[in-house]
Write a protein that holds these residues in place. Structure first.
Motif, PDB file in Angstrom:
ATOM      1  N   ILE A 199     -10.533   2.753   5.925  1.00 40.75           N
ATOM      2  CA  ILE A 199     -10.947   2.020   4.723  1.00 40.75           C
ATOM      3  C   ILE A 199     -12.459   2.078   4.561  1.00 40.75           C
ATOM      4  O   ILE A 199     -12.980   2.346   3.477  1.00 40.75           O
ATOM      5  CB  ILE A 199     -10.462   0.559   4.791  1.00 40.75           C
ATOM      6  N   THR A 232      -7.287  -7.063   4.664  1.00 45.02           N
ATOM      7  CA  THR A 232      -5.965  -6.604   5.067  1.00 45.02           C
ATOM      8  C   THR A 232      -5.209  -7.807   5.615  1.00 45.02           C
ATOM      9  O   THR A 232      -5.803  -8.771   6.092  1.00 45.02           O
ATOM     10  CB  THR A 232      -6.044  -5.516   6.145  1.00 45.02           C
ATOM     11  N   VAL A 246       0.805  -1.226   0.000  1.00 52.62           N
ATOM     12  CA  VAL A 246       0.000   0.000   0.000  1.00 52.62           C
ATOM     13  C   VAL A 246       0.835   1.271   0.000  1.00 52.62           C
ATOM     14  O   VAL A 246       0.317   2.346  -0.315  1.00 52.62           O
ATOM     15  CB  VAL A 246      -0.963   0.031   1.207  1.00 52.62           C
ATOM     16  N   SER A 285      -1.711  -4.807   2.090  1.00 54.89           N
ATOM     17  CA  SER A 285      -0.883  -4.924   3.282  1.00 54.89           C
ATOM     18  C   SER A 285       0.243  -3.903   3.288  1.00 54.89           C
ATOM     19  O   SER A 285       0.639  -3.369   2.250  1.00 54.89           O
ATOM     20  CB  SER A 285      -0.270  -6.331   3.343  1.00 54.89           C
ATOM     21  N   HIS A 286       0.749  -3.663   4.457  1.00 51.81           N
ATOM     22  CA  HIS A 286       2.057  -3.027   4.642  1.00 51.81           C
ATOM     23  C   HIS A 286       2.919  -4.043   5.378  1.00 51.81           C
ATOM     24  O   HIS A 286       2.533  -4.579   6.414  1.00 51.81           O
ATOM     25  CB  HIS A 286       1.937  -1.740   5.450  1.00 51.81           C
ATOM     26  N   VAL A 292      -6.984   1.735  10.806  1.00 53.51           N
ATOM     27  CA  VAL A 292      -6.845   1.350   9.398  1.00 53.51           C
ATOM     28  C   VAL A 292      -8.201   0.967   8.822  1.00 53.51           C
ATOM     29  O   VAL A 292      -8.613   1.438   7.754  1.00 53.51           O
ATOM     30  CB  VAL A 292      -5.841   0.190   9.245  1.00 53.51           C
ATOM     31  N   PHE A 299      -3.534   2.845   3.338  1.00 50.65           N
ATOM     32  CA  PHE A 299      -4.456   1.711   3.309  1.00 50.65           C
ATOM     33  C   PHE A 299      -5.799   2.116   2.700  1.00 50.65           C
ATOM     34  O   PHE A 299      -6.368   1.394   1.863  1.00 50.65           O
ATOM     35  CB  PHE A 299      -4.676   1.160   4.720  1.00 50.65           C
TER      36      PHE A 299
END
Length: 681
Positions: free
Chosen positions: A215, A175, A71, A112-113, A211, A158
């Motif tokens: 979103i 995620t 992301v 994802s990170h 997060v 995100f």
């Protein structure tokens, strides 16, 4: 080709629809997100889409893609992920979703990170980030501790990535928490903070909630939002099932998720991945379904799950007993993307089994050990079409993996196929490889092909050695030589004093006393022979030319062999060569050379076992070349393109050799040879 049977569809729990909010998924079988290795510059182009489209055409309900899709800029592409951090991906997703929806399946992406799971020297060479500066063993980075500016930036990234997925026409996203940045905040093993993002369970959940709230605000309520969530990180971690359930309930109470995709185990290192997170051959089927069922009961949201759910019986149990809502059969569909349509049409016995070989986790992913089409859908076909020419008389010599596949594909094409195997049973080296304590499932590769050949009406002959005269007497149109090879023992002197691994594994050689095993390939036979030697009561010294044990294998296979070597107190010596062997005082004196120190050493033992692969058995092939219209020459350009071989002007039959009859390689390569040549006959 596959017509659903209404009675089967009505009764099978796997074929019942699942509705989550606005979305109805047509059945309970899914493919979970993974980095399949087919992206182009971080984008899911035609090869990537075709790989997933085959599963959708095969009838699954939901295909998820984009394992670990990045992301933001400091989450680098280190194992061939997608880049959802740029608007450039939107048109790819729009094309992708149109193709999958046209087949009746739902489509979702994982975003994802990586956090500390990244690589500070990859991508744009930025520092990795994490909740705390705790190093991950597997990917080795020591992350920068995130400040609130980093947290705010990543939360927004995100949200933007999720919106791109919605604009791309997807049905939802998940995620990735387990092992990645969100999960790093959740676990006290990786979150040592004392501010509002650390300490208490509620504080450790704060980043995940932020997060998901961002979103949700970006995509609205009509776009599904889930989380791939570690319910239990395993016996050596702080986050166990009870805490996993408490975290999930906090996320549910916050309205952060519509579903959980439950996984088990840590990603901290390779042994944890291989034993718990993504187990393969040698692990019981569906090892984590029971704790996942407990999690589902306590949390009360739809739960997806995948971990060695390799067969339909296991999947049915999990769904029927309420352990999961969606059965993730990801690797099973890499082996056979037509699982659902075969099951629904009453042809379950035709499903190609996943044997758990973990070849799909190799650097060559998404390739299956015994389905060479997977990942090559732009040039090869899972459903072999009938020939549009006249049926031909195809004679296949050799019933190992290459020969079995050549015969199967030729029979699917509608040709008249005869297969001849000199041994008493079909399977070739697979039968040798399946002798180990955890490799027995390899036999599924052979058993499925023999069953398919019988169904297709091929003529099968065991105990049938064929020479030049025998073959030409059959008046074939095409001859496929899949005769394999013989064990290679190639040392400076004393080869006649050595034992090869095949003789050890087939029981033709008994070992006792001190045994030196020299591994010159880094494949399975060396470790298999070491295991067998220990079972015979021998003391084993293991010498390898490679830097690590079983270097040619996947990380999961290496981890399995390392564990067995530790169990048997075998301590391999690496980067060392066997130069020669001589007889000395009723023992064998092996001379060795270390590639690093250049030291020459000797070792006195009772037996020397050598693994150096095989050398082709080419005598009959060479004898046939003069009678062949193509002189036994295979056009490599045509072969790679899976196109017809050039028509030869000379009289005679078409002659090819494949697999180890060409050169010592693995099962996948042997079958790929067969498929490329025979699918164009």
């Amino acid at each position: 080709m596959y017509t659903p049977n209404p009675a089967i569809v009505a009764k099978d729990p796997l074929l019942q629809p699942l509705t989550i909010k606005h979305l109805t998924i047509r059945n309970r079988i899914m493919s979970t997100s993974h980095a399949c290795g087919l992206e182009q510059n971080g984008m899911p182009d035609d090869a990537y889409q075709s790989y997933h489209e085959a599963k959708a055409r095969g009838g699954l309900g939901l295909t998820m893609f984009g394992g670990s899709s990045n992301v933001d800029i400091d989450s680098p592409n280190i194992f061939r992920q997608l880049n959802v951090g740029t608007d450039a991906i939107i048109p790819y997703l729009q094309r992708f979703s149109a193709r999958i929806h046209a087949q009746g399946a739902a489509l979702m992406c994982q975003i994802s990170h990586l956090g500390r799971r990244g690589d500070p020297y990859g991508g744009d060479r930025l520092p990795t980030i994490g909740p705390s500066p705790v190093r991950e063993t597997a990917h080795r980075a020591i992350p920068k501790e995130m400040d609130e500016h980093d947290i705010d930036r990543v939360v927004k990234a995100f949200a933007r990535a999720a919106l791109r997925c919605k604009e791309g026409g997807l049905d939802g996203i998940e995620t990735m928490a387990g092992g990645h940045l969100i999960g790093q905040f959740l676990s006290s093993d990786t979150n040592r903070r004392t501010d509002r993002f650390g300490g208490s369970l509620e504080n450790r959940c704060r980043f995940a909630i932020m997060v998901h709230e961002a979103i949700r605000k970006a995509v609205g309520d009509t776009f599904l939002l889930g989380m791939r969530f570690t319910i239990d990180e395993g016996p050596y971690s702080a986050l166990r099932l009870d805490e996993g359930i408490r975290i999930a309930l906090i996320l549910k109470e916050a309205g952060a998720v519509d579903f959980f995709n439950a996984i088990y185990g840590s990603m901290e290192n390779v042994p944890a991945l291989a034993e718990y997170n993504m187990p393969g051959m040698g692990t019981p089927l569906s090892p984590w379904v029971e704790p996942v069922g407990v999690f589902r009961h306590e949390v009360g949201l739809p739960v997806f799950h995948a971990a060695r759910i390799a067969d339909l019986a296991s999947a049915r149990y999990a769904v029927r007993e309420g352990k999961v809502d969606m059965a993730g059969m990801t690797r099973a569909q890499i082996a056979d993307p037509d699982i659902v349509v075969k099951m629904a049409s009453g042809r379950e016995d035709e499903i190609r089994p996943c044997v758990g070989a973990t070849h799909c986790q190799s650097q060559h992913r998404p390739s299956c050990l015994h389905n060479p089409v997977t990942g090559r859908e732009l040039t090869l076909k899972h459903r072999i079409p009938k020939t549009d020419g006249r049926p031909r008389k195809v004679v296949v010599i050799g019933g190992g993996p290459a020969g079995l596949e050549a015969a199967r594909v030729s029979a699917e094409r509608g040709h008249q196929v005869s297969l001849y195997e000199a041994a008493a049973a079909f399977g070739g080296q697979i039968l040798i490889g399946a002798t180990g304590s955890w490799r027995r499932d390899l036999k599924g590769i052979v058993e499925w092909r023999v069953a398919e050949l019988e169904r297709l009406g091929a003529s099968l002959h065991a105990n049938a050695y064929m020479d030049e005269a025998d073959i030409t007497a059959l008046e074939p149109d095409v001859v496929i030589m899949a005769t394999g090879g013989l064990p290679l023992v190639d040392i400076g002197a004393g080869a006649e004093l050595c034992t090869n691994t095949w003789d050890v594994l087939t029981g033709q050689a008994a070992l006792s006393g001190d045994v030196l095993i020299f591994d010159g390939t880094g494949r399975h036979p060396g470790p298999l022979a070491a295991e067998r030697a220990v079972e015979m009561g021998a003391r084993v010294s293991y010498i390898s030319i490679d830097a690590v044990l079983a270097e040619e294998l996947t990380y999961a296979e290496r981890a399995r062999w390392k564990k067995l070597f530790l169990k048997h107190a075998i301590h391999p010596v690496s980067e060392t060569r066997l130069l020669s062997v001589e007889r000395r005082d009723n023992r064998l004196l092996a001379t060795l050379a270390n590639d690093i120190s250049h030291e020459i050493m000797t070792q006195s033992v009772d037996h020397v076992v050598v693994e150096q692969g095989s050398i082709p058995m080419a005598e009959v092939f060479d004898a046939l070349r003069g009678r062949a219209s193509n002189a036994g020459v295979t056009d490599l350009e045509a072969m790679v393109a899976a196109g017809p071989q050039p028509q030869a002007s000379a009289a005679g039959f078409e002659l090819h050799r494949i697999g180890d009859a060409v050169a010592s390689r693995n099962i996948h390569s042997a079958m790929l040879d067969a498929l490329r040549i025979c699918s164009a006959l």
